[in-house]
Design a protein around this motif. Structure first.
Motif, PDB file in Angstrom:
ATOM      1  N   THR A 172       6.853  16.691  11.548  1.00  0.00           N
ATOM      2  CA  THR A 172       5.609  17.138  10.921  1.00  0.00           C
ATOM      3  C   THR A 172       4.962  16.128   9.978  1.00  0.00           C
ATOM      4  O   THR A 172       3.883  16.395   9.455  1.00  0.00           O
ATOM      5  CB  THR A 172       5.852  18.448  10.149  1.00  0.00           C
ATOM      6  N   GLU A 201       2.643  13.294   8.860  1.00  0.00           N
ATOM      7  CA  GLU A 201       1.416  12.775   9.450  1.00  0.00           C
ATOM      8  C   GLU A 201       1.593  11.308   9.836  1.00  0.00           C
ATOM      9  O   GLU A 201       2.079  10.498   9.045  1.00  0.00           O
ATOM     10  CB  GLU A 201       0.263  12.923   8.461  1.00  0.00           C
ATOM     11  N   LYS A 202       1.182  10.976  11.046  1.00  0.00           N
ATOM     12  CA  LYS A 202       1.398   9.621  11.566  1.00  0.00           C
ATOM     13  C   LYS A 202       0.578   8.569  10.830  1.00  0.00           C
ATOM     14  O   LYS A 202       0.921   7.392  10.867  1.00  0.00           O
ATOM     15  CB  LYS A 202       1.082   9.591  13.065  1.00  0.00           C
ATOM     16  N   ASP A 203      -0.517   8.980  10.208  1.00  0.00           N
ATOM     17  CA  ASP A 203      -1.385   8.020   9.526  1.00  0.00           C
ATOM     18  C   ASP A 203      -1.143   8.001   8.022  1.00  0.00           C
ATOM     19  O   ASP A 203      -2.016   7.605   7.258  1.00  0.00           O
ATOM     20  CB  ASP A 203      -2.852   8.351   9.809  1.00  0.00           C
ATOM     21  N   THR A 204       0.038   8.427   7.587  1.00  0.00           N
ATOM     22  CA  THR A 204       0.380   8.414   6.166  1.00  0.00           C
ATOM     23  C   THR A 204       1.373   7.298   5.882  1.00  0.00           C
ATOM     24  O   THR A 204       2.352   7.126   6.606  1.00  0.00           O
ATOM     25  CB  THR A 204       0.982   9.760   5.731  1.00  0.00           C
ATOM     26  N   TYR A 259       5.778   6.959   9.593  1.00  0.00           N
ATOM     27  CA  TYR A 259       6.359   8.204  10.115  1.00  0.00           C
ATOM     28  C   TYR A 259       7.585   7.950  10.987  1.00  0.00           C
ATOM     29  O   TYR A 259       8.387   8.860  11.216  1.00  0.00           O
ATOM     30  CB  TYR A 259       5.301   8.978  10.912  1.00  0.00           C
ATOM     31  N   ARG A 309      -3.948   7.963   4.595  1.00  0.00           N
ATOM     32  CA  ARG A 309      -3.483   8.522   3.327  1.00  0.00           C
ATOM     33  C   ARG A 309      -2.310   7.706   2.819  1.00  0.00           C
ATOM     34  O   ARG A 309      -1.462   7.255   3.606  1.00  0.00           O
ATOM     35  CB  ARG A 309      -3.075   9.979   3.517  1.00  0.00           C
ATOM     36  N   SER A 346      -3.307  16.850  -3.034  1.00  0.00           N
ATOM     37  CA  SER A 346      -2.315  17.690  -2.349  1.00  0.00           C
ATOM     38  C   SER A 346      -1.659  18.673  -3.304  1.00  0.00           C
ATOM     39  O   SER A 346      -1.448  18.378  -4.488  1.00  0.00           O
ATOM     40  CB  SER A 346      -1.238  16.819  -1.696  1.00  0.00           C
ATOM     41  N   GLU A 404       7.007  17.185   2.059  1.00  0.00           N
ATOM     42  CA  GLU A 404       7.173  15.788   2.481  1.00  0.00           C
ATOM     43  C   GLU A 404       8.443  15.188   1.896  1.00  0.00           C
ATOM     44  O   GLU A 404       9.154  14.437   2.578  1.00  0.00           O
ATOM     45  CB  GLU A 404       5.953  14.976   2.045  1.00  0.00           C
TER      46      GLU A 404
END
Length: 513
Positions: free
Chosen positions: A270, A272-275, A304, A355, A456, A464
């Motif tokens: 879960t 996020e791939k762009d974090t 990730y 992010r 957040s 996370e």
């Protein structure tokens, strides 16, 4: 006072064939590593180099060969219930058939949920990978050379001479074509006993393991140290902690080597791939006076997939008497560190993050602290690389506030609670329902979000954190109590202490494991 308590569901990980499971060993045993799903992330063969005496090299090779086969876990569990005798009931199986002298003893059964059998690191197991060993990748050190080096009276010089001795052989192997993927340093017991650590100044210890990892970075091949205790399963002299049983050592050892060979054992479902997750901490680079030190920041960045980067910041003076024990960066230093980290992140991944999450064990000082306005520095550094990028800056600390539950176990891992909706806490270690036990030997402490800057919610930030506690590929445990962003900052700092200004600094996390 209002207190709310909630259980955050255990995060799942992905393995081969995108199989999802919460336990690392189960996922690897059933479907193998995640790297098999993506071209280029799965080493089907790992070329292994060896440095040591003839005896220690032979022992290290025997251990790797043993890891190529299944290893049964030695775990067992005592069931306190005993077989009860019941009078006046017909015996369906004949007289005296169950009479036994041990019938009143507690029952012992195998219990392999916590530490399951090792499946073997081979092409035939779900790992679908194996170790390659060849005499051309062996470099033998004569026992006389080691004895001569260990005979040096000055212990600091003794350790540095030993580092140079091994480093010369690492250079030789790294320049061999084809070069090994990983180089194993098979240490003798005498090296551990007589040339491992010595105190140099107050808080600085010269350590052979850290020094050789720092020195060997220039050759571009990760190294792995092996002690006799790993090979033979015997606790080394002076060690207080119990040695892990063989199957557990094999799981941890092979998982770490797979990652060092640029494989991906697992990845979270879960996240996020762009974090981009960044952990920031400090280490003492040089002690000048009782209260004046040269500090250096170190940043660890993870995507990730758990692929990590390590970057060193600029050194700066810190006076603990005037400014307090916890060091803080200047506005410019914080900006340079985070911008350099993000640029290297893009250089490795090829795409920018949407992010950025920064974890830090101390507060983010702001403009009220003058030149140490690191809060604005971090934000400026992020925005200078990616204008408009979303961010969360979070201070995570251990809290002495406790929850208590009925029974013999501590609160469950994933227990999230808040006080007056202002103070937020999370247990990342505790009773684990899947394992049906608490795998620790101490009273777990919850994490607290001491400070946060971003959009957040605290509960989402803690979700996370819970996922990041499962990203330590240096072992194959169910989870760590500390998120990967912070768990290795101190260890990396200890290695960085041994890196001179002239030495090569590798950015890949696998060189620091």
């Amino acid at each position: 006072m209002s207190i709310s308590i909630e259980y955050l569901k255990e995060p799942k990980l992905q393995f081969g064939k995108y199989f999802e499971h919460q336990d690392t060993k189960t996922g690897l045993a059933e479907f193998g590593p995640f790297g098999k799903n993506v071209a280029g992330l799965h080493p089907s063969e790992i070329k292994m180099g060896f440095i040591g005496t003839r005896e220690t090299i032979a022992g290290a090779k025997e251990w790797l060969e043993e890891c190529g086969s299944e290893i049964e876990s030695e775990n067992s569990k005592v069931i306190k219930a005993k077989i009860k005798e019941v009078d006046n009931l017909p015996n369906l199986f004949g007289q005296d058939i169950f009479e036994d002298e041990h019938i009143h003893e507690p029952i012992v059964r195998l219990y392999k949920i916590l530490n399951r059998d090792f499946i073997g690191f081979s092409k035939d197991s779900e790992f679908e990978s194996c170790f390659q060993m060849n005499d051309r990748w062996d470099r033998t050190i004569r026992q006389e050379e080691i004895s001569k080096t260990l005979g040096i009276e000055d212990k600091q010089r003794r350790i540095w001479e030993l580092v140079e001795l091994f480093n010369g052989h690492i250079k030789s192997l790294a320049e061999t074509s084809p070069a090994p993927d990983i180089i194993v340093l098979a240490l003798t017991p005498e090296i551990i006993d007589e040339a491992y650590t010595v105190q140099v100044t107050g808080n600085f210890y010269l350590n052979f393991r850290r020094a050789i990892k720092a020195k060997a970075m220039q050759w571009g091949v990760p190294i792995q140290l092996i002690q006799r205790s790993t090979v033979l399963g015997k606790k080394p002299k002076g060690r207080k902690e119990p040695l892990q049983e063989k199957a557990t050592r094999a799981w941890n050892f092979c998982t770490a080597l797979y990652y060092k060979a640029e494989g991906i054992p697992w990845c979270p479902v879960t996240v996020e791939k762009d974090t981009c997750f960044i952990g920031v901490d400090f280490y003492v680079a040089q002690e000048r006076k009782d209260s004046l030190t040269m500090r250096t920041s170190v940043a660890q960045a993870f995507d990730y997939l758990g692929q990590g980067l390590v970057l060193r910041g600029d050194p700066f003076e810190w006076n603990s008497d005037a400014n307090g024990k916890s060091p803080h960066m200047s506005r410019e230093g914080a900006s340079r560190l985070v911008s350099a980290t993000l640029k290297e992140y893009v250089n490795v991944r090829g795409t920018p993050p949407k992010r950025v999450v920064v974890h830090k064990p101390s507060r983010f000082w702001g403009h009220d602290h003058g030149e140490y306005n690191e809060l604005d520095g971090f934000i400026e550094g992020i925005q200078s690389v990616f204008p408009g990028c979303d961010y969360d800056l979070v201070t995570l600390t251990r809290s002495r506030i406790r929850l208590f539950r009925e029974g013999q176990y501590p609160p469950a891992r994933g227990s999230y609670f808040s006080i007056e909706d202002e103070a937020h806490f999370l247990y990342t270690m505790g009773f684990i329902p899947y394992l049906e036990t608490f795998p620790g030997s101490y009273v777990p402490e919850p994490w607290q979000i001491l400070e946060r800057h971003g959009s957040s919610a605290p509960k989402d930030l803690f979700r996370e954190v819970l996922e990041l506690t499962k990203m330590n590929v240096n072992n194959c445990s169910f989870a760590d109590g500390t998120p990967i962003t912070l768990s290795f900052s101190q260890k990396i700092g200890e290695i960085m202490k041994h890196v001179s200004d002239e030495d090569t600094v590798q950015t890949s996390y696998r060189f620091y494991m």
